[in-house]
Design a protein around this motif. Sequence first.
Motif, PDB file in Angstrom:
ATOM      1  N   VAL A   1       0.841  -1.201   0.000  1.00 25.11           N
ATOM      2  CA  VAL A   1       0.000   0.000   0.000  1.00 25.11           C
ATOM      3  C   VAL A   1       0.879   1.256   0.000  1.00 25.11           C
ATOM      4  O   VAL A   1       0.565   2.230  -0.682  1.00 25.11           O
ATOM      5  N   TYR A   2       1.983   1.240   0.716  1.00 23.46           N
ATOM      6  CA  TYR A   2       2.885   2.400   0.684  1.00 23.46           C
ATOM      7  C   TYR A   2       3.587   2.481  -0.667  1.00 23.46           C
ATOM      8  O   TYR A   2       3.715   3.574  -1.232  1.00 23.46           O
ATOM      9  N   ALA A   3       4.017   1.349  -1.196  1.00 21.25           N
ATOM     10  CA  ALA A   3       4.703   1.345  -2.491  1.00 21.25           C
ATOM     11  C   ALA A   3       3.838   1.978  -3.571  1.00 21.25           C
ATOM     12  O   ALA A   3       4.334   2.693  -4.438  1.00 21.25           O
ATOM     13  N   SER A   4       2.531   1.755  -3.506  1.00 24.52           N
ATOM     14  CA  SER A   4       1.644   2.304  -4.532  1.00 24.52           C
ATOM     15  C   SER A   4       1.229   3.749  -4.245  1.00 24.52           C
ATOM     16  O   SER A   4       0.590   4.375  -5.082  1.00 24.52           O
ATOM     17  N   ASN A   5       1.599   4.284  -3.091  1.00 23.94           N
ATOM     18  CA  ASN A   5       1.215   5.654  -2.720  1.00 23.94           C
ATOM     19  C   ASN A   5       2.395   6.501  -2.265  1.00 23.94           C
ATOM     20  O   ASN A   5       2.203   7.559  -1.688  1.00 23.94           O
ATOM     21  N   GLN A   6       3.609   6.066  -2.523  1.00 24.40           N
ATOM     22  CA  GLN A   6       4.771   6.716  -1.912  1.00 24.40           C
ATOM     23  C   GLN A   6       5.247   7.991  -2.593  1.00 24.40           C
ATOM     24  O   GLN A   6       5.972   8.768  -1.972  1.00 24.40           O
ATOM     25  N   GLN A   7       4.845   8.245  -3.822  1.00 23.31           N
ATOM     26  CA  GLN A   7       5.341   9.428  -4.517  1.00 23.31           C
ATOM     27  C   GLN A   7       5.031  10.696  -3.731  1.00 23.31           C
ATOM     28  O   GLN A   7       3.877  11.049  -3.525  1.00 23.31           O
ATOM     29  N   GLY A   8       6.071  11.374  -3.269  1.00 27.06           N
ATOM     30  CA  GLY A   8       5.916  12.619  -2.535  1.00 27.06           C
ATOM     31  C   GLY A   8       5.399  12.460  -1.116  1.00 27.06           C
ATOM     32  O   GLY A   8       5.081  13.448  -0.465  1.00 27.06           O
ATOM     33  N   VAL A   9       5.315  11.219  -0.620  1.00 29.40           N
ATOM     34  CA  VAL A   9       4.789  10.962   0.722  1.00 29.40           C
ATOM     35  C   VAL A   9       5.918  10.466   1.618  1.00 29.40           C
ATOM     36  O   VAL A   9       6.421   9.363   1.435  1.00 29.40           O
ATOM     37  N   LYS A  10       6.310  11.291   2.565  1.00 31.56           N
ATOM     38  CA  LYS A  10       7.321  10.889   3.542  1.00 31.56           C
ATOM     39  C   LYS A  10       6.646   9.989   4.569  1.00 31.56           C
ATOM     40  O   LYS A  10       5.518  10.237   4.970  1.00 31.56           O
TER      41      LYS A  10
ATOM     42  N   HIS B   1       9.467  20.085  10.047  1.00 30.96           N
ATOM     43  CA  HIS B   1       8.388  19.938   9.073  1.00 30.96           C
ATOM     44  C   HIS B   1       8.367  18.516   8.499  1.00 30.96           C
ATOM     45  O   HIS B   1       7.308  17.906   8.365  1.00 30.96           O
ATOM     46  N   GLU B   2       9.548  17.989   8.184  1.00 32.39           N
ATOM     47  CA  GLU B   2       9.632  16.632   7.654  1.00 32.39           C
ATOM     48  C   GLU B   2       9.151  15.607   8.685  1.00 32.39           C
ATOM     49  O   GLU B   2       8.399  14.684   8.357  1.00 32.39           O
ATOM     50  N   MET B   3       9.544  15.777   9.949  1.00 30.95           N
ATOM     51  CA  MET B   3       9.123  14.841  10.995  1.00 30.95           C
ATOM     52  C   MET B   3       7.612  14.925  11.227  1.00 30.95           C
ATOM     53  O   MET B   3       6.949  13.917  11.454  1.00 30.95           O
ATOM     54  N   GLN B   4       7.068  16.120  11.119  1.00 35.46           N
ATOM     55  CA  GLN B   4       5.622  16.308  11.230  1.00 35.46           C
ATOM     56  C   GLN B   4       4.924  15.536  10.108  1.00 35.46           C
ATOM     57  O   GLN B   4       3.958  14.806  10.345  1.00 35.46           O
ATOM     58  N   GLN B   5       5.407  15.669   8.896  1.00 32.49           N
ATOM     59  CA  GLN B   5       4.826  14.955   7.757  1.00 32.49           C
ATOM     60  C   GLN B   5       4.915  13.444   7.934  1.00 32.49           C
ATOM     61  O   GLN B   5       3.951  12.716   7.682  1.00 32.49           O
TER      62      GLN B   5
END
Length: 172
Positions: free
Chosen positions: A31-40, A75-79
């Motif tokens: 599920v992450y592999a298919s949604n990972q673009q731009g998602v930290k 900001h990155e850790m929040q994301q």
Amino acid sequence: MITTTTAIMESGMTFGPYPAGHCWHIEKSRVYASNQQGVKMAEFLLLRDNAIWIVEAKSSSPRPEGRQSFDRFLHEMQQVMHNALWLFLGVRLGRHGPEALGDLPVAFQSVNLATIGFKLVLVINGHKPEWLLRLRNSLACRLMANMRALGLQESTIFVLNDAMARQKGLIQ
């Protein structure tokens, strides 16, 4: 289904091993592999002590004196924390389809969302203990609006170094 009884190597630390079905290695999930673009994303979720621990590992963090880099890091850790929480909830709510639910270990599929606790945990390898409180408080300020919306308290946010994570049984 992605579960682990083997260790997870991240940022120079060895996490686990954890009991079968109690760890969801998000970064290895379909599920992450298919949604990972731009998602930290956080490394993994751990079911322990009637809580879901969202765990992110880092090998270092910028000093607060370097304001721009410190703010970018926060900001990155929040994301990372928000995305992991929302991905888990999205999967549990069926928003990613029935096959995505199969990515979750059974224990995560059956946990009572009304009563389960959440802990957001950032582990920084080799971080000096005297730096942790300021980083934790700064991260908590960024996370609290969304945490309150979910009925979560500030006390559920942790920033640990490797020694503290070892004491809590997160790393070997």
